[in-house]
Write an enzyme that holds these catalytic residues in place. Structure first.
Site, PDB file in Angstrom:
ATOM      1  N   ASP A  16       0.843  -1.202   0.000  1.00 54.82           N
ATOM      2  CA  ASP A  16       0.000   0.000   0.000  1.00 54.82           C
ATOM      3  C   ASP A  16       0.876   1.249   0.000  1.00 54.82           C
ATOM      4  O   ASP A  16       0.706   2.157  -0.806  1.00 54.82           O
ATOM      5  CB  ASP A  16      -0.908   0.008   1.240  1.00 54.82           C
ATOM      6  CG  ASP A  16      -1.634  -1.308   1.416  1.00 54.82           C
ATOM      7  OD1 ASP A  16      -2.491  -1.607   0.593  1.00 54.82           O
ATOM      8  OD2 ASP A  16      -1.305  -2.045   2.371  1.00 54.82           O
ATOM      9  N   GLU A 271       2.240  -6.570  -5.203  1.00 50.68           N
ATOM     10  CA  GLU A 271       1.860  -5.782  -6.376  1.00 50.68           C
ATOM     11  C   GLU A 271       3.028  -4.925  -6.883  1.00 50.68           C
ATOM     12  O   GLU A 271       3.328  -4.905  -8.071  1.00 50.68           O
ATOM     13  CB  GLU A 271       0.674  -4.888  -6.001  1.00 50.68           C
ATOM     14  CG  GLU A 271       0.269  -3.930  -7.078  1.00 50.68           C
ATOM     15  CD  GLU A 271      -1.136  -3.373  -6.889  1.00 50.68           C
ATOM     16  OE1 GLU A 271      -1.957  -4.005  -6.211  1.00 50.68           O
ATOM     17  OE2 GLU A 271      -1.397  -2.293  -7.454  1.00 50.68           O
TER      18      GLU A 271
HETATM   19  O1  TRH Z   1       4.774  -6.068   0.783  1.00 48.67           O
HETATM   20  P1  TRH Z   1       3.858  -6.691  -0.183  1.00 48.67           P
HETATM   21  O2  TRH Z   1       3.543  -8.085   0.059  1.00 48.67           O
HETATM   22  O3  TRH Z   1       2.557  -5.854  -0.254  1.00 48.67           O
HETATM   23  C1  TRH Z   1       1.271  -6.415  -0.433  1.00 48.67           C
HETATM   24  C2  TRH Z   1       0.790  -6.235  -1.829  1.00 48.67           C
HETATM   25  O4  TRH Z   1       0.919  -4.939  -2.328  1.00 48.67           O
HETATM   26  C3  TRH Z   1      -0.634  -6.661  -1.938  1.00 48.67           C
HETATM   27  O5  TRH Z   1      -1.126  -6.406  -3.240  1.00 48.67           O
HETATM   28  C4  TRH Z   1      -1.441  -5.915  -0.924  1.00 48.67           C
HETATM   29  O6  TRH Z   1      -2.745  -6.284  -0.993  1.00 48.67           O
HETATM   30  C5  TRH Z   1      -0.876  -6.235   0.431  1.00 48.67           C
HETATM   31  O7  TRH Z   1       0.461  -5.825   0.507  1.00 48.67           O
HETATM   32  C6  TRH Z   1      -1.667  -5.552   1.512  1.00 48.67           C
HETATM   33  O8  TRH Z   1       4.487  -6.625  -1.663  1.00 48.67           O
HETATM   34  P2  TRH Z   1       4.789  -5.421  -2.650  1.00 48.67           P
HETATM   35  O9  TRH Z   1       3.544  -4.836  -3.195  1.00 48.67           O
HETATM   36  O10 TRH Z   1       5.749  -5.922  -3.614  1.00 48.67           O
HETATM   37  O11 TRH Z   1       5.470  -4.309  -1.755  1.00 48.67           O
HETATM   38  C7  TRH Z   1       6.778  -4.418  -1.295  1.00 48.67           C
HETATM   39  C8  TRH Z   1       7.453  -3.068  -1.327  1.00 48.67           C
HETATM   40  O12 TRH Z   1       8.665  -3.136  -0.597  1.00 48.67           O
HETATM   41  C9  TRH Z   1       7.809  -2.611  -2.741  1.00 48.67           C
HETATM   42  O13 TRH Z   1       7.592  -1.214  -2.864  1.00 48.67           O
HETATM   43  C10 TRH Z   1       9.306  -2.891  -2.831  1.00 48.67           C
HETATM   44  C11 TRH Z   1       9.713  -2.639  -1.413  1.00 48.67           C
HETATM   45  N1  TRH Z   1      10.976  -3.266  -0.981  1.00 48.67           N
HETATM   46  C12 TRH Z   1      12.009  -2.444  -0.582  1.00 48.67           C
HETATM   47  O14 TRH Z   1      11.893  -1.213  -0.651  1.00 48.67           O
HETATM   48  N2  TRH Z   1      13.159  -3.016  -0.120  1.00 48.67           N
HETATM   49  C13 TRH Z   1      13.334  -4.352  -0.046  1.00 48.67           C
HETATM   50  O15 TRH Z   1      14.406  -4.818   0.380  1.00 48.67           O
HETATM   51  C14 TRH Z   1      12.252  -5.181  -0.477  1.00 48.67           C
HETATM   52  C15 TRH Z   1      12.422  -6.673  -0.419  1.00 48.67           C
HETATM   53  C16 TRH Z   1      11.092  -4.618  -0.925  1.00 48.67           C
END
Ligand code: TRH
Length: 379
Positions: A16, A271
């Site tokens: 989010d 996402e």
């Molecule tokens: O963290 P998520 O599992 O978020 C989820 C999804 O968005 C899902 O659709 C939603 O319904 C749920 O949350 C509530 O996965 P996502 O979307 O990939 O978000 C991870 C974020 O973290 C992304 O912006 C990349 C960031 N990230 C970093 O900044 N540093 C890191 O080391 C890693 C591994 C990720």
């Protein structure tokens, strides 16, 4: 320049805030708007933007005013464009204040899906009490949807980085990783996944060596069990057969892009990382966010159908089998082995897919266009 308010309620994880923080920065930097991002859970924000404060009522980063979303909500003048992300509930007092201007645009930014129905629902209005209208804005992969988040210079920066071996080496070294000659580099970001053990067995027994880079997160528990280690921490390294495992810290959002750009294969989740892996132009393995009653399977299959449409059918089927095994949490070893000859084709396809998606307007540009259309309609 217009004033935009983006509301983000952190339900779970980082998706989010990941999406809204990215969108806010882009609207400010590329469209020149004054953007306020209201966040109810600053701890999650600080993981993506490490210089930020977990408690400041307001703070500025990358041209965005980041505001704590407090309860009760303060009396503020609503912006010209109001985005509620992922159907979060706007404060009632804010909604009431929104009725003062019929040119104000209210949007609900929805979750991403490749399903067919999305284009039919994108942009539809929903009448609200007080004579207001709210519009559904759907990201998506095809014409008729709102597109995908993509900063204007993203692919130029990505390609320059991928062409610069010493920049990649320096970046990996900053994470404590030295790339071994000939090793396949894989990043791993996933939810808890019972399928991990089978995949790691296959990687460890492979004739080709692999380095697996694992930022801190939910999948570490399964990794610990497979390694037989009590507690993994950033900086830890372990070798099993052909597989070298590196545990990394959770990095800032821009560094996470660089990590994806370095790797030959990226296992991603949710996402936002899912989209960033597509912009990396490398094959990916998606652990989709599980939904009630298995609703996520339709989303997974819809994306696979779209992504695999231009691949040779046997490769598309083998790639889909790997994604299904990963999301079912079983059968990874076999699915992985059956894909081994397909990597050159999958690599080419990842670049082609990236170009195809990049040829479409990005989400921030699509939002801007939607707002301009709305203004001419509301005038
Ligand atoms: O963290 P998520 O599992 O978020 C989820 C999804 O968005 C899902 O659709 C939603 O319904 C749920 O949350 C509530 O996965 P996502 O979307 O990939 O978000 C991870 C974020 O973290 C992304 O912006 C990349 C960031 N990230 C970093 O900044 N540093 C890191 O080391 C890693 C591994 C990720």
């Amino acid at each position: 320049m217009a004033r935009w308010d983006i509301f983000c309620s952190v339900v779970d994880n980082y998706g989010d805030i990941g999406v809204t923080w990215r969108l806010a920065r882009q609207l400010a930097a590329e469209q020149g708007h004054a953007v306020r991002l209201w966040v109810d859970e600053l701890d999650a924000f600080v993981r993506l933007c490490p210089g930020a404060s977990t408690s400041a009522e307001w703070q500025h980063h990358s041209g965005v005013e980041v505001r704590q979303w407090p309860e009760p909500f303060p009396a503020v003048a609503p912006a010209d464009v109001v985005i509620e992300a992922f159907a979060c509930q706007l404060p009632p007092s804010y909604i009431e204040a929104m009725t003062d201007d019929s040119r104000r645009l209210w949007l609900n930014l929805e979750y991403l899906s490749a399903e067919d129905w999305v284009a039919g629902c994108h942009g539809l209005p929903s009448p609200q009490p007080g004579g207001l209208q709210k519009f559904f804005f759907f990201p998506g992969f095809v014409a008729g949807t709102g597109g995908l988040l993509r900063d204007a210079d993203l692919l130029t920066r990505r390609r320059a980085f991928q062409a610069d071996a010493s920049a990649q080496q320096a970046f990996l070294r900053s994470l404590g990783v030295v790339r071994e000659a000939g090793a396949r580099l894989i990043s791993l970001f996933a939810y808890e996944n019972a399928g991990l053990a089978g995949w790691l067995d296959a990687l460890a027994a492979d004739t080709q060596s692999s380095q697996l880079l694992v930022p801190q997160g939910k999948v570490l528990g399964d990794l610990q069990v497979w390694l037989g280690e009590a507690q993994l921490a950033p900086g830890d390294q372990h070798r099993r057969g052909s597989l070298q495992i590196h545990v990394l810290p959770f990095v800032a959002q821009d560094d996470y892009d660089r990590l994806l750009w370095c790797c030959d294969l990226n296992a991603v989740r949710g996402e936002d990382s899912f989209i960033r892996a597509q912009w990396a132009g490398r094959p990916l393995l998606w652990h989709i966010y599980p939904q009630e009653e298995g609703a996520h399977w339709d989303k997974l299959e819809a994306f696979l159908a779209l992504y695999g449409a231009e691949l040779p059918s046997e490769i598309s089927a083998a790639y889909a089998a790997l994604w299904r095994a990963w999301n079912e949490g079983s059968g990874m070893e076999q699915a992985w082995l059956e894909l081994q000859d397909a990597w050159p084709t999958l690599q080419q396809h990842a670049e082609r897919w990236c170009d195809l998606q990049a040829a479409r307007p990005d989400l921030a540009t699509a939002l801007e266009q939607f707002y301009r259309n709305w203004l001419s309609y509301a005038a």
